[in-house]
Design an enzyme around this catalytic site. Structure first.
Site, PDB file in Angstrom:
ATOM      1  N   LYS A   1     166.089 109.274   2.442  1.00  7.63           N
ATOM      2  CA  LYS A   1     166.409 110.009   3.337  1.00  7.63           C
ATOM      3  C   LYS A   1     165.187 110.279   5.027  1.00  7.63           C
ATOM      4  O   LYS A   1     165.034 110.332   6.047  1.00  7.63           O
ATOM      5  CB  LYS A   1     167.227 111.521   3.432  1.00  7.63           C
ATOM      6  CG  LYS A   1     168.735 111.087   3.261  1.00  7.63           C
ATOM      7  CD  LYS A   1     169.666 111.910   2.772  1.00  7.63           C
ATOM      8  CE  LYS A   1     169.257 113.485   1.993  1.00  7.63           C
ATOM      9  NZ  LYS A   1     169.061 112.363   0.315  1.00  7.63           N
TER      10      LYS A   1
ATOM     11  N   ARG B   1     157.564 109.672  -6.819  1.00  6.65           N
ATOM     12  CA  ARG B   1     157.296 110.937  -5.484  1.00  6.65           C
ATOM     13  C   ARG B   1     156.809 112.077  -6.400  1.00  6.65           C
ATOM     14  O   ARG B   1     156.216 113.140  -6.044  1.00  6.65           O
ATOM     15  CB  ARG B   1     158.915 111.584  -5.125  1.00  6.65           C
ATOM     16  CG  ARG B   1     158.797 112.944  -3.771  1.00  6.65           C
ATOM     17  CD  ARG B   1     160.285 112.757  -3.144  1.00  6.65           C
ATOM     18  NE  ARG B   1     160.866 113.770  -4.201  1.00  6.65           N
ATOM     19  CZ  ARG B   1     162.183 113.988  -3.524  1.00  6.65           C
ATOM     20  NH1 ARG B   1     161.952 113.403  -2.154  1.00  6.65           N
ATOM     21  NH2 ARG B   1     163.285 113.991  -4.877  1.00  6.65           N
TER      22      ARG B   1
ATOM     23  N   ARG C   1     156.466 122.926  -0.751  1.00  5.91           N
ATOM     24  CA  ARG C   1     155.960 121.436  -1.882  1.00  5.91           C
ATOM     25  C   ARG C   1     155.177 121.189  -1.089  1.00  5.91           C
ATOM     26  O   ARG C   1     154.876 121.084   0.239  1.00  5.91           O
ATOM     27  CB  ARG C   1     156.678 120.430  -1.967  1.00  5.91           C
ATOM     28  CG  ARG C   1     157.919 120.681  -3.068  1.00  5.91           C
ATOM     29  CD  ARG C   1     159.139 119.287  -2.492  1.00  5.91           C
ATOM     30  NE  ARG C   1     160.687 119.334  -3.416  1.00  5.91           N
ATOM     31  CZ  ARG C   1     161.111 118.828  -2.926  1.00  5.91           C
ATOM     32  NH1 ARG C   1     161.020 117.782  -1.759  1.00  5.91           N
ATOM     33  NH2 ARG C   1     162.805 119.026  -4.030  1.00  5.91           N
TER      34      ARG C   1
ATOM     35  N   ARG D   1     169.674 116.327  -9.843  1.00  7.86           N
ATOM     36  CA  ARG D   1     169.991 115.575  -9.362  1.00  7.86           C
ATOM     37  C   ARG D   1     170.628 114.419  -9.383  1.00  7.86           C
ATOM     38  O   ARG D   1     171.368 113.745  -8.599  1.00  7.86           O
ATOM     39  CB  ARG D   1     169.010 115.256  -8.601  1.00  7.86           C
ATOM     40  CG  ARG D   1     168.164 116.213  -7.487  1.00  7.86           C
ATOM     41  CD  ARG D   1     166.297 116.626  -7.391  1.00  7.86           C
ATOM     42  NE  ARG D   1     166.093 117.707  -6.426  1.00  7.86           N
ATOM     43  CZ  ARG D   1     165.512 117.323  -5.623  1.00  7.86           C
ATOM     44  NH1 ARG D   1     165.712 116.612  -4.411  1.00  7.86           N
ATOM     45  NH2 ARG D   1     165.348 119.511  -4.916  1.00  7.86           N
TER      46      ARG D   1
HETATM   47  N1  LIG Z   1     162.454 102.179   1.352  1.00  6.44           N
HETATM   48  C1  LIG Z   1     161.630 102.680   0.706  1.00  6.44           C
HETATM   49  N2  LIG Z   1     160.193 101.710  -0.211  1.00  6.44           N
HETATM   50  C2  LIG Z   1     159.268 102.342  -0.753  1.00  6.44           C
HETATM   51  N3  LIG Z   1     159.577 104.100  -1.102  1.00  6.44           N
HETATM   52  C3  LIG Z   1     160.178 104.608  -0.408  1.00  6.44           C
HETATM   53  C4  LIG Z   1     161.871 104.093   0.288  1.00  6.44           C
HETATM   54  N4  LIG Z   1     162.438 104.393   1.506  1.00  6.44           N
HETATM   55  C5  LIG Z   1     161.871 105.691   0.042  1.00  6.44           C
HETATM   56  N5  LIG Z   1     160.840 105.711  -0.695  1.00  6.44           N
HETATM   57  C6  LIG Z   1     159.419 106.369  -1.208  1.00  6.44           C
HETATM   58  O1  LIG Z   1     160.877 107.102  -2.570  1.00  6.44           O
HETATM   59  C7  LIG Z   1     160.904 108.478  -2.456  1.00  6.44           C
HETATM   60  C8  LIG Z   1     162.063 109.608  -1.797  1.00  6.44           C
HETATM   61  O2  LIG Z   1     162.314 109.182  -0.062  1.00  6.44           O
HETATM   62  P1  LIG Z   1     162.339 110.521   0.396  1.00  6.44           P
HETATM   63  O3  LIG Z   1     161.843 111.740  -0.386  1.00  6.44           O
HETATM   64  O4  LIG Z   1     162.665 110.075   1.668  1.00  6.44           O
HETATM   65  O5  LIG Z   1     163.865 110.247  -0.215  1.00  6.44           O
HETATM   66  P2  LIG Z   1     165.148 111.050   0.166  1.00  6.44           P
HETATM   67  O6  LIG Z   1     166.457 110.876   0.361  1.00  6.44           O
HETATM   68  O7  LIG Z   1     164.307 112.546   1.625  1.00  6.44           O
HETATM   69  O8  LIG Z   1     165.644 113.065  -1.191  1.00  6.44           O
HETATM   70  P3  LIG Z   1     165.419 114.510  -1.673  1.00  6.44           P
HETATM   71  O9  LIG Z   1     167.170 114.288  -0.459  1.00  6.44           O
HETATM   72  O10 LIG Z   1     165.431 114.938  -2.918  1.00  6.44           O
HETATM   73  O11 LIG Z   1     164.867 114.712  -0.624  1.00  6.44           O
HETATM   74  C9  LIG Z   1     159.978 108.794  -1.888  1.00  6.44           C
HETATM   75  O12 LIG Z   1     158.728 109.035  -2.459  1.00  6.44           O
HETATM   76  C10 LIG Z   1     159.575 107.710  -0.581  1.00  6.44           C
HETATM   77  O13 LIG Z   1     158.248 107.953  -0.340  1.00  6.44           O
HETATM   78  N1  LIG Z   2     174.578 121.731   3.259  1.00 10.35           N
HETATM   79  C1  LIG Z   2     173.261 121.279   4.027  1.00 10.35           C
HETATM   80  N2  LIG Z   2     172.384 119.987   3.001  1.00 10.35           N
HETATM   81  C2  LIG Z   2     170.942 120.434   3.330  1.00 10.35           C
HETATM   82  C3  LIG Z   2     170.457 121.053   4.419  1.00 10.35           C
HETATM   83  N3  LIG Z   2     169.111 120.965   4.530  1.00 10.35           N
HETATM   84  C4  LIG Z   2     169.061 119.629   3.452  1.00 10.35           C
HETATM   85  N4  LIG Z   2     169.992 119.652   3.087  1.00 10.35           N
HETATM   86  C5  LIG Z   2     170.353 118.635   1.780  1.00 10.35           C
HETATM   87  O1  LIG Z   2     169.864 119.210   0.502  1.00 10.35           O
HETATM   88  C6  LIG Z   2     168.547 117.830   0.311  1.00 10.35           C
HETATM   89  C7  LIG Z   2     167.881 118.383  -1.084  1.00 10.35           C
HETATM   90  O2  LIG Z   2     166.834 119.112  -0.250  1.00 10.35           O
HETATM   91  P1  LIG Z   2     165.411 118.976  -0.958  1.00 10.35           P
HETATM   92  O3  LIG Z   2     164.456 118.570  -0.182  1.00 10.35           O
HETATM   93  O4  LIG Z   2     165.141 120.392  -1.669  1.00 10.35           O
HETATM   94  O5  LIG Z   2     164.841 117.992  -1.643  1.00 10.35           O
HETATM   95  C8  LIG Z   2     168.564 117.842   1.083  1.00 10.35           C
HETATM   96  O6  LIG Z   2     168.438 116.144   1.407  1.00 10.35           O
HETATM   97  C9  LIG Z   2     169.108 117.549   2.153  1.00 10.35           C
HETATM   98  O7  LIG Z   2     170.885 116.399   1.369  1.00 10.35           O
HETATM   99  C10 LIG Z   2     171.276 122.065   4.844  1.00 10.35           C
HETATM  100  O8  LIG Z   2     170.933 123.052   6.551  1.00 10.35           O
HETATM  101  N5  LIG Z   2     172.787 122.460   4.803  1.00 10.35           N
END
Ligand SMILES: Nc1ncnc2c1ncn2[C@@H]1O[C@H](COP(=O)(O)OP(=O)(O)OP(=O)(O)O)[C@@H](O)[C@H]1O
Ligand SMILES: Nc1nc2c(ncn2[C@@H]2O[C@H](COP(=O)(O)O)[C@@H](O)[C@H]2O)c(=O)[nH]1
Length: 208
Positions: free
Chosen positions: A28, A148, A55, A159
């Protein structure tokens, strides 16, 4: 005789509320960062409140508004949140001022939420669209989470366990996007948003 050309006026689509959700490590944040780089799409990313520790690499006010549990509680009492939920071991919530900021600028607003937040925000904004992102396969997902390097062993287990439950709710979402190649994924998310703006319920022709 001159042809009578009908008068019509285009009523452009209003800004859309877009919810990006998905399992932890689905990508995301990566997709949002890519969208922010695209010159052809202007949107407001809703920075949500978070009680967890910042972080390395994260910036307060950019990635999240990092606040204490007491501050979070005060915001709830003052009705300053659109929604709030416990996510893993912390509290996260959508501040009203962030939503208002984006909508006042006439921009789409994009939220990154878990499945609880998606359900709650959909109740407040029924026209919101929800997109669930998933990794391409379990091994790639696991490797991405490990590489990551942001989570302890126990956080990782939490998770992964949560993801099993979250994936069962995918039918409640409007769209599902598989995040294999990041650019392709970002293109797909942009295509969904563009198509949504073209819906006849959003862009209208007024004919006289
Ligand atoms: N398409 C991709 N190809 C390679 N690596 C990827 C890709 N998408 C994401 N990543 C890597 O995977 C890891 C997880 O991605 P990211 O942090 O964007 O996930 P997230 O859904 O935001 O997770 P969270 O909800 O835990 O915050 C990161 O290190 C990112 O660089
Ligand atoms: N219900 C809500 N979910 C949220 C909000 N902001 C973020 N998020 C979710 O939490 C995960 C985990 O976050 P992390 O940064 O601790 O890894 C994130 O990916 C979102 O799906 C919120 O305001 N409300």
């Amino acid at each position: 005789m001159e042809a009578a050309v009908p008068f019509f006026k285009i009523k452009d689509s209003e800004p859309i509320v877009i919810i990006l959700s998905g399992t932890s490590g689905a990508g995301k944040d990566s997709v949002i960062k890519e969208l922010l780089k695209r010159d052809d799409y202007q949107f407001h990313f809703v920075v949500t409140c978070n009680t967890r520790k910042i972080r390395p690499g994260e910036v307060d006010g950019v990635d999240y508004h990092f606040i204490s549990r007491d501050q979070f509680q005060t915001m709830i009492e003052n009705e300053e949140m659109v929604e709030y939920s416990q996510v893993y071991d912390d509290y996260k919530g959508v501040p009203k001022f962030e939503m208002e900021k984006g909508l006042a600028d006439n921009h789409d607003v994009l939220l990154r939420l878990d499945i609880q937040g998606t359900e709650k925000v959909k109740k407040v904004y029924p026209d919101a669209i929800s997109i669930f992102i998933v990794p391409p396969d379990p091994q790639t997902w696991y490797d991405r989470l490990i590489n990551r390097g942001s989570d302890s062993e126990s956080e990782l287990c939490h998770r992964i366990e949560t993801a099993k439950y979250e994936m069962k709710t995918i039918p409640n979402f409007d769209y599902l996007v598989i995040n294999d190649d990041l650019q392709t994924t970002t293109d797909k998310v942009l295509s969904i948003i563009q198509a949504e703006h073209c819906r006849t319920t959003r862009t209208k022709i007024l004919v006289e």
